[in-house]
Design an enzyme around this catalytic site. Structure first.
Site, PDB file in Angstrom:
ATOM      1  N   LYS A  59      -7.762   1.734  -3.209  1.00  0.00           N
ATOM      2  CA  LYS A  59      -7.459   1.271  -1.837  1.00  0.00           C
ATOM      3  C   LYS A  59      -7.568   2.418  -0.829  1.00  0.00           C
ATOM      4  CE  LYS A  59      -5.152  -0.779   1.593  1.00  0.00           C
ATOM      5  NZ  LYS A  59      -5.521  -1.886   2.395  1.00  0.00           N
ATOM      6  N   THR A  87       0.860  -1.180   0.000  1.00  0.00           N
ATOM      7  CA  THR A  87       0.000   0.000   0.000  1.00  0.00           C
ATOM      8  C   THR A  87       0.896   1.230   0.000  1.00  0.00           C
ATOM      9  OG1 THR A  87      -1.709  -1.151   1.253  1.00  0.00           O
ATOM     10  CG2 THR A  87      -1.803   1.254   1.237  1.00  0.00           C
TER      11      THR A  87
HETATM   12  P1  NAD Z   1       5.358  -5.975   7.822  1.00  0.00           P
HETATM   13  O1  NAD Z   1       6.161  -4.869   8.406  1.00  0.00           O
HETATM   14  O2  NAD Z   1       4.881  -7.077   8.692  1.00  0.00           O
HETATM   15  O3  NAD Z   1       6.165  -6.647   6.602  1.00  0.00           O
HETATM   16  C1  NAD Z   1       7.023  -5.952   5.738  1.00  0.00           C
HETATM   17  C2  NAD Z   1       8.234  -6.827   5.477  1.00  0.00           C
HETATM   18  O4  NAD Z   1       9.080  -6.164   4.538  1.00  0.00           O
HETATM   19  C3  NAD Z   1       9.073  -7.075   6.734  1.00  0.00           C
HETATM   20  O5  NAD Z   1       9.242  -8.480   6.933  1.00  0.00           O
HETATM   21  C4  NAD Z   1      10.391  -6.377   6.444  1.00  0.00           C
HETATM   22  O6  NAD Z   1      11.517  -7.038   7.002  1.00  0.00           O
HETATM   23  C5  NAD Z   1      10.409  -6.430   4.925  1.00  0.00           C
HETATM   24  N1  NAD Z   1      11.289  -5.425   4.345  1.00  0.00           N
HETATM   25  C6  NAD Z   1      11.383  -4.116   4.642  1.00  0.00           C
HETATM   26  N2  NAD Z   1      12.336  -3.525   3.891  1.00  0.00           N
HETATM   27  C7  NAD Z   1      12.838  -4.502   3.089  1.00  0.00           C
HETATM   28  C8  NAD Z   1      13.849  -4.515   2.103  1.00  0.00           C
HETATM   29  N3  NAD Z   1      14.524  -3.415   1.776  1.00  0.00           N
HETATM   30  N4  NAD Z   1      14.110  -5.695   1.484  1.00  0.00           N
HETATM   31  C9  NAD Z   1      13.435  -6.823   1.817  1.00  0.00           C
HETATM   32  N5  NAD Z   1      12.472  -6.870   2.755  1.00  0.00           N
HETATM   33  C10 NAD Z   1      12.180  -5.723   3.383  1.00  0.00           C
HETATM   34  O7  NAD Z   1       4.122  -5.271   7.097  1.00  0.00           O
HETATM   35  P2  NAD Z   1       2.745  -5.950   6.617  1.00  0.00           P
HETATM   36  O8  NAD Z   1       1.717  -5.790   7.670  1.00  0.00           O
HETATM   37  O9  NAD Z   1       3.019  -7.281   6.029  1.00  0.00           O
HETATM   38  O10 NAD Z   1       2.328  -4.894   5.464  1.00  0.00           O
HETATM   39  C11 NAD Z   1       2.941  -4.915   4.190  1.00  0.00           C
HETATM   40  C12 NAD Z   1       2.151  -4.003   3.274  1.00  0.00           C
HETATM   41  O11 NAD Z   1       0.797  -4.466   3.219  1.00  0.00           O
HETATM   42  C13 NAD Z   1       2.094  -2.545   3.740  1.00  0.00           C
HETATM   43  O12 NAD Z   1       2.224  -1.710   2.613  1.00  0.00           O
HETATM   44  C14 NAD Z   1       0.721  -2.452   4.395  1.00  0.00           C
HETATM   45  O13 NAD Z   1       0.200  -1.129   4.367  1.00  0.00           O
HETATM   46  C15 NAD Z   1      -0.083  -3.392   3.522  1.00  0.00           C
HETATM   47  N6  NAD Z   1      -1.283  -3.955   4.163  1.00  0.00           N
HETATM   48  C16 NAD Z   1      -1.218  -4.464   5.426  1.00  0.00           C
HETATM   49  C17 NAD Z   1      -2.362  -4.996   6.002  1.00  0.00           C
HETATM   50  C18 NAD Z   1      -2.315  -5.576   7.401  1.00  0.00           C
HETATM   51  O14 NAD Z   1      -3.388  -5.830   7.981  1.00  0.00           O
HETATM   52  N7  NAD Z   1      -1.148  -5.836   7.962  1.00  0.00           N
HETATM   53  C19 NAD Z   1      -3.575  -5.014   5.298  1.00  0.00           C
HETATM   54  C20 NAD Z   1      -3.599  -4.518   3.998  1.00  0.00           C
HETATM   55  C21 NAD Z   1      -2.442  -3.978   3.430  1.00  0.00           C
END
Ligand code: NAD
Length: 296
Positions: free
Chosen positions: A171, A96
């Protein structure tokens, strides 16, 4: 077996990558977190030692990253993945992020002969694990169709909202509306309770009247009314206040750019900022009802 590179195996990406494995894709995963990477290996992915290594020979590159700065850094500015992704591959970024980040990614990819779509999701961690996410996509129709098999393995509903960036616009509009009806539902329930009503009785009445909405139907914010809602487990799990605040920030930034008036979204953002700032960042977004309880 089609090869998928999956970058970003956090709360959402971990379950999504696991579902790709279950659907028969050959998934090579990369995350900066070794714990996240290890969990994806246990789910059947192969681990790469860098983002660049993960995309070698990929038919699809899927990413699920925290924000637009990281997406641009990985694909364009620092890791420069677009310079090593195979030309025939399709990039599907599910993070997102702002629409302009997605448009830049698509245009930089297209300049190198690589196809790319934005595909942010609705549904949260439970839907990511269950493979029932909704994908809101932006890009060319042919590229959306080319992504269908991969997206279907992770989601139940696929939408093409329009050109590049349109998935992100859909979104942010959806989540701004979600915030607004959650706040409205919360304050209405608290008003009823403050005036002597049982929240379960009031919920049932409004659910069958003109106040019915998704927050009331699926995600009642009042503790004890809905057994499976985060409100009934002290707002643990679910969709964190900090993520709602992030999405409202994206909506307000976009509104500033388009000179759109979004008074309800602005108020919702202020309320979520106030609430998150009181130590509630990690709690579910329906806990906003606590702002309306007397003495809190
Ligand atoms: P999260 O922080 O749990 O996961 C993100 C992952 O990306 C982490 O494991 C982190 O180590 C990894 N990361 C960060 N920088 C990196 C890099 N340079 N190289 C490789 N890996 C890297 O976040 P999430 O909750 O999984 O959310 C991810 C996306 O999904 C966001 O954009 C969020 O807005 C969206 N989203 C989340 C939800 C929710 O309920 N959690 C719902 C809809 C959308």
């Amino acid at each position: 077996m089609a090869k998928v590179a999956f970058i970003g195996l956090g709360n959402m990406g971990g379950g999504m990558a696991a579902n790709l494995v279950k659907a028969g894709f050959d998934v090579t995963a990369f995350d900066l977190s070794s714990a996240a990477l290890q969990a994806s290996v246990e789910a059947g992915c192969s681990a790469a030692t860098s983002a660049a290594e993960s995309v070698a020979n990929a038919d699809y590159v899927v990413s699920m990253l925290p924000n637009g700065a990281i997406v641009e850094s990985i694909y364009i500015d620092n890791d420069k993945l677009l310079d090593v992704i195979p030309k025939a591959a399709l990039v599907i970024d599910c993070s997102t992020i702002a629409a302009q980040n997605s448009r830049r990614l698509a245009s930089e990819a297209n300049n190198r002969g690589i196809r790319a779509i934005d595909a942010p999701v609705s549904g949260g961690v439970a839907a990511a694990d269950a493979g029932t996410l909704a994908f809101m996509c932006g890009g060319k129709e042919a590229d959306f169709e080319a992504a269908r098999d991969v997206l279907s393995a992770m989601g139940a509903n696929l939408f093409l909202a329009g050109d590049s960036g349109a998935g992100q616009v859909a979104k942010m509009c959806n989540n701004m509306l979600l915030a607004v009806h959650m706040v409205g539902t919360a304050e209405s329930l608290q008003l009823g309770v403050d005036n002597g009503l049982d929240p379960a009785v009031l919920s049932e009445i409004m659910l069958n009247s003109s106040g019915a909405n998704w927050s009331l139907e699926k995600y009642n914010p009042y503790p004890g009314v809905m057994e499976n809602a985060p409100a009934s487990r002290n707002y643990e799990g679910g969709f964190m206040n900090m993520l709602m605040l992030k999405d409202l920030g994206l909506a307000l930034d976009a509104a500033t750019g388009s000179k759109s008036s979004v008074p309800m979204g602005s108020l919702a953002r202020s309320l979520y900022a106030l609430h998150a700032g009181k130590g509630n960042e990690q709690r579910d977004f329906s806990s906003i009802i606590e702002q309306f309880k007397k003495g809190e």
